[in-house]
Scaffold this motif. Sequence first.
Motif, PDB file in Angstrom:
ATOM      1  N   ASN A 293       0.801  -1.220   0.000  1.00 39.30           N
ATOM      2  CA  ASN A 293       0.000   0.000   0.000  1.00 39.30           C
ATOM      3  C   ASN A 293       0.839   1.278   0.000  1.00 39.30           C
ATOM      4  N   GLY A 294       2.157   1.150  -0.128  1.00 39.12           N
ATOM      5  CA  GLY A 294       2.989   2.338  -0.300  1.00 39.12           C
ATOM      6  C   GLY A 294       3.477   3.012   0.964  1.00 39.12           C
ATOM      7  N   LYS A 295       3.230   2.417   2.133  1.00 38.79           N
ATOM      8  CA  LYS A 295       3.654   3.008   3.400  1.00 38.79           C
ATOM      9  C   LYS A 295       5.014   2.447   3.825  1.00 38.79           C
ATOM     10  N   TYR A 296       5.635   3.132   4.799  1.00 36.19           N
ATOM     11  CA  TYR A 296       6.887   2.612   5.359  1.00 36.19           C
ATOM     12  C   TYR A 296       6.675   1.204   5.903  1.00 36.19           C
ATOM     13  N   ASN A 297       5.540   1.004   6.536  1.00 33.39           N
ATOM     14  CA  ASN A 297       5.246  -0.314   7.099  1.00 33.39           C
ATOM     15  C   ASN A 297       5.190  -1.391   6.017  1.00 33.39           C
ATOM     16  N   ASP A 298       4.721  -1.021   4.810  1.00 33.02           N
ATOM     17  CA  ASP A 298       4.696  -1.985   3.707  1.00 33.02           C
ATOM     18  C   ASP A 298       6.112  -2.322   3.247  1.00 33.02           C
ATOM     19  N   MET A 299       6.968  -1.314   3.197  1.00 33.45           N
ATOM     20  CA  MET A 299       8.375  -1.562   2.861  1.00 33.45           C
ATOM     21  C   MET A 299       9.005  -2.468   3.907  1.00 33.45           C
ATOM     22  N   SER A 300       8.686  -2.223   5.167  1.00 31.92           N
ATOM     23  CA  SER A 300       9.208  -3.051   6.245  1.00 31.92           C
ATOM     24  C   SER A 300       8.680  -4.481   6.146  1.00 31.92           C
ATOM     25  N   THR A 301       7.398  -4.623   5.809  1.00 30.40           N
ATOM     26  CA  THR A 301       6.817  -5.959   5.628  1.00 30.40           C
ATOM     27  C   THR A 301       7.478  -6.683   4.462  1.00 30.40           C
ATOM     28  N   LEU A 302       7.778  -5.945   3.406  1.00 29.75           N
ATOM     29  CA  LEU A 302       8.414  -6.557   2.238  1.00 29.75           C
ATOM     30  C   LEU A 302       9.784  -7.126   2.586  1.00 29.75           C
ATOM     31  N   THR A 303      10.592  -6.377   3.318  1.00 26.39           N
ATOM     32  CA  THR A 303      11.912  -6.913   3.693  1.00 26.39           C
ATOM     33  C   THR A 303      11.768  -8.030   4.729  1.00 26.39           C
ATOM     34  N   HIS A 304      10.723  -7.950   5.557  1.00 26.68           N
ATOM     35  CA  HIS A 304      10.422  -9.029   6.512  1.00 26.68           C
ATOM     36  C   HIS A 304      10.189 -10.341   5.761  1.00 26.68           C
ATOM     37  N   GLU A 305       9.313 -10.301   4.761  1.00 26.09           N
ATOM     38  CA  GLU A 305       9.024 -11.525   4.008  1.00 26.09           C
ATOM     39  C   GLU A 305      10.226 -11.968   3.174  1.00 26.09           C
ATOM     40  N   LEU A 306      11.013 -11.013   2.721  1.00 20.19           N
ATOM     41  CA  LEU A 306      12.242 -11.356   1.999  1.00 20.19           C
ATOM     42  C   LEU A 306      13.208 -12.109   2.907  1.00 20.19           C
ATOM     43  N   GLY A 307      13.215 -11.771   4.192  1.00 22.43           N
ATOM     44  CA  GLY A 307      14.045 -12.519   5.139  1.00 22.43           C
ATOM     45  C   GLY A 307      13.653 -13.979   5.185  1.00 22.43           C
ATOM     46  N   HIS A 308      12.347 -14.236   5.234  1.00 20.78           N
ATOM     47  CA  HIS A 308      11.874 -15.626   5.182  1.00 20.78           C
ATOM     48  C   HIS A 308      12.313 -16.293   3.876  1.00 20.78           C
ATOM     49  N   THR A 309      12.153 -15.559   2.789  1.00 24.81           N
ATOM     50  CA  THR A 309      12.493 -16.111   1.472  1.00 24.81           C
ATOM     51  C   THR A 309      13.968 -16.480   1.390  1.00 24.81           C
ATOM     52  N   MET A 310      14.838 -15.618   1.891  1.00 29.71           N
ATOM     53  CA  MET A 310      16.262 -15.914   1.857  1.00 29.71           C
ATOM     54  C   MET A 310      16.612 -17.080   2.775  1.00 29.71           C
ATOM     55  N   HIS A 311      15.937 -17.169   3.907  1.00 26.43           N
ATOM     56  CA  HIS A 311      16.131 -18.308   4.808  1.00 26.43           C
ATOM     57  C   HIS A 311      15.811 -19.605   4.072  1.00 26.43           C
ATOM     58  N   SER A 312      14.657 -19.628   3.398  1.00 25.54           N
ATOM     59  CA  SER A 312      14.252 -20.822   2.653  1.00 25.54           C
ATOM     60  C   SER A 312      15.207 -21.099   1.501  1.00 25.54           C
ATOM     61  N   TYR A 313      15.571 -20.046   0.770  1.00 20.93           N
ATOM     62  CA  TYR A 313      16.447 -20.223  -0.386  1.00 20.93           C
ATOM     63  C   TYR A 313      17.786 -20.825   0.028  1.00 20.93           C
ATOM     64  N   LEU A 314      18.396 -20.271   1.082  1.00 17.29           N
ATOM     65  CA  LEU A 314      19.724 -20.728   1.491  1.00 17.29           C
ATOM     66  C   LEU A 314      19.695 -22.139   2.059  1.00 17.29           C
ATOM     67  N   THR A 315      18.662 -22.443   2.850  1.00 16.92           N
ATOM     68  CA  THR A 315      18.614 -23.790   3.419  1.00 16.92           C
ATOM     69  C   THR A 315      18.259 -24.821   2.359  1.00 16.92           C
ATOM     70  N   ASN A 316      17.418 -24.438   1.379  1.00 16.28           N
ATOM     71  CA  ASN A 316      17.099 -25.360   0.282  1.00 16.28           C
ATOM     72  C   ASN A 316      18.328 -25.668  -0.563  1.00 16.28           C
ATOM     73  N   LYS A 317      19.193 -24.664  -0.721  1.00 19.53           N
ATOM     74  CA  LYS A 317      20.393 -24.862  -1.518  1.00 19.53           C
ATOM     75  C   LYS A 317      21.402 -25.773  -0.825  1.00 19.53           C
ATOM     76  N   LYS A 318      21.471 -25.696   0.501  1.00 21.46           N
ATOM     77  CA  LYS A 318      22.514 -26.421   1.221  1.00 21.46           C
ATOM     78  C   LYS A 318      22.060 -27.778   1.752  1.00 21.46           C
ATOM     79  N   GLN A 319      20.784 -27.889   2.123  1.00 22.78           N
ATOM     80  CA  GLN A 319      20.312 -29.092   2.799  1.00 22.78           C
ATOM     81  C   GLN A 319      19.500 -30.000   1.886  1.00 22.78           C
TER      82      GLN A 319
END
Length: 624
Positions: A397-423
């Motif tokens: 929705n264009g707010k700071y909180n949305d930007m914060s939510t986006l990087t929050h979900e990206l953290g989950h995504t990177m966690h999944s990506y890195l563990t999927n690659k290694k394990q």
Amino acid sequence: MRKKTQLMTAVMLFSTSIAVSQMKVRDEVPAKYKWNLTDLYSTDESWKVEKERVQQQMKQVASYKGKLTQSAATLLEALELNSGLAKEMVRLSSYASMKSDQDTRVTKYAGMKQELQQLFAEYGALVSYMEPELLTLEESKLNAFFAAEKGLVTYKFYLMDLLRKRAHRGSEEVEKIMAYSSLMSGNAANIFSTFSNAEFPYPEIELNGKAITLNSANFALYRASEDRAIRSKVFDAYFNKLNEFQRTFGAQLYGNINAGLFATKARNYNSTLERALDDGNIPTAVYHNLVKNVNGNLNTFHRYLNLRKRMMGIDTLHYYDLYAPLVEQVDLAYTVDEAVDNILKSLKPLGKDYVDVSNKAFNERWIDMYPNEGKRSGAYSNGSAYDVHPYILMNYNGKYNDMSTLTHELGHTMHSYLTNKKQHFANADYSIFVAEVASTLNEELLNDYMLKQIKDDKVRLAILGNYLEGAKGTLFRQTQFAEFESMIHDRVAKGEALTGEDFDKMYLELTRRYYGHDKNVCIVDDNVKSEWSYIPHFYYNFYVYQYATSFTASTALSEKVLRGTDEDRKKYLNFLSSGSTKYPVDLLVDAGVDMNTSEPFDLTIAKINKVMAEMEAILTRLGK
């Protein structure tokens, strides 16, 4: 100069964000802002063909019945077959689920989700013999198997953990019944999701001469209005409409609690909480200590609420004021492109490889960015498609909180990506207890980066305030939710029947205690009693406390990432790629945080108070 221009055009950007977020038809959203699910399956028909193939192949697991303990080689074959089938079924489920989430009104995809639920139940019945059979193994024989067949090392953590839970597993017949019970156990959550997202008659209100349907996304948007009258109107309309369905929501939640109680008794646990935490071998004391520590530090929370009151320049703070901008005439609004630029720059302390993969997520359509009519509300990251890549659902929705939510979900995504690659797939999943660490640490990095760019006192107040909003929403609010969950599960376990009216009363009393209603810190109006009824996490059974524990863990780890050594950062990245190779508390110890101590919580409270001290100093400089 760019930052100055960005702030000067905040109103324009905000208007643009609303225009995009209000799109009614999914086809109007540009393709680059929609996830590309063809990476999973090219068409719905190819999904169907794969499902039928898996349905035939899974019958092979029956051939291992009675043979699992005969030899290490046979055991490995069975586990590999099971793991491969699970991997494909999860991928099938991800596709159906995300297709449905695009528009929850489309019955075709709701049907596909149901097909997968039936498939999982059917498969669960087929493999119901496996764990009872494996539980007949003595640890000495299992160790001999590990020595004889090196490939079994992949499954060592799973097998040893299974033996640890021996007292909570039943006979083959019991396990078969438990597998089939999944056909019913998720009904309350499914009904809640369908009703809330697809059929709930959201209220319509008039704002500034314009009719607005107050769906979840618009509620989140307009509750943050600078206009106090709008905020009050929005809360009143939304919560009062929820209250019209109090009996329905109450029956759904009560049904979910009973489903959890059934599994608790069938698995021989002392409480639903014990059962929920046992998967990660997490002591119930971690949960109870969190609630105790937060209750013991409500004065810190009340300090924040009084600070918010001061910053907003109001005599009395109401619950409907809690999402409003903290600083007058500072509207922190960001287009998606600006948000992506800020996020990628904030992640540089984690290294080039981390940033490069994050950039792929933004540019290769891993993300479904904007709201559309019928789309599931909220945000999530789905990293279960092991052979593909994670996906993110947003309602930006264009707010700071949305930007914060986006990087929050990206953290989950990177966690999944890195563990999927290694394990290996068998170890690629990770506990919810550690899942929120990666996401909240990303938010910490974003806040730190933004504060370094912005010197203007009013804007700094807004960014610092956003951190406090995170503390409010993640540490205090989620712990309040956790305490509410504990209360309602305990009462049902004692044989009490709970109705929507009971939930209303308990929730309102608890919320008023947390927010200092009786001390006039924050007035919690009567309509807030309905808030519990739209919180989906209450259907996840003791999920939310992990947001709070992760917040404290990520606070400690972010200090190491930002101001520690290269070795500290390496430990953190290793943690992200460790999957389920250890218990979550042990993984965090390896990363540099010991959740068996109060240190992470104490550090978090200290940081919250430090942030408030800076904000109070700024306010004094500004003469407020």
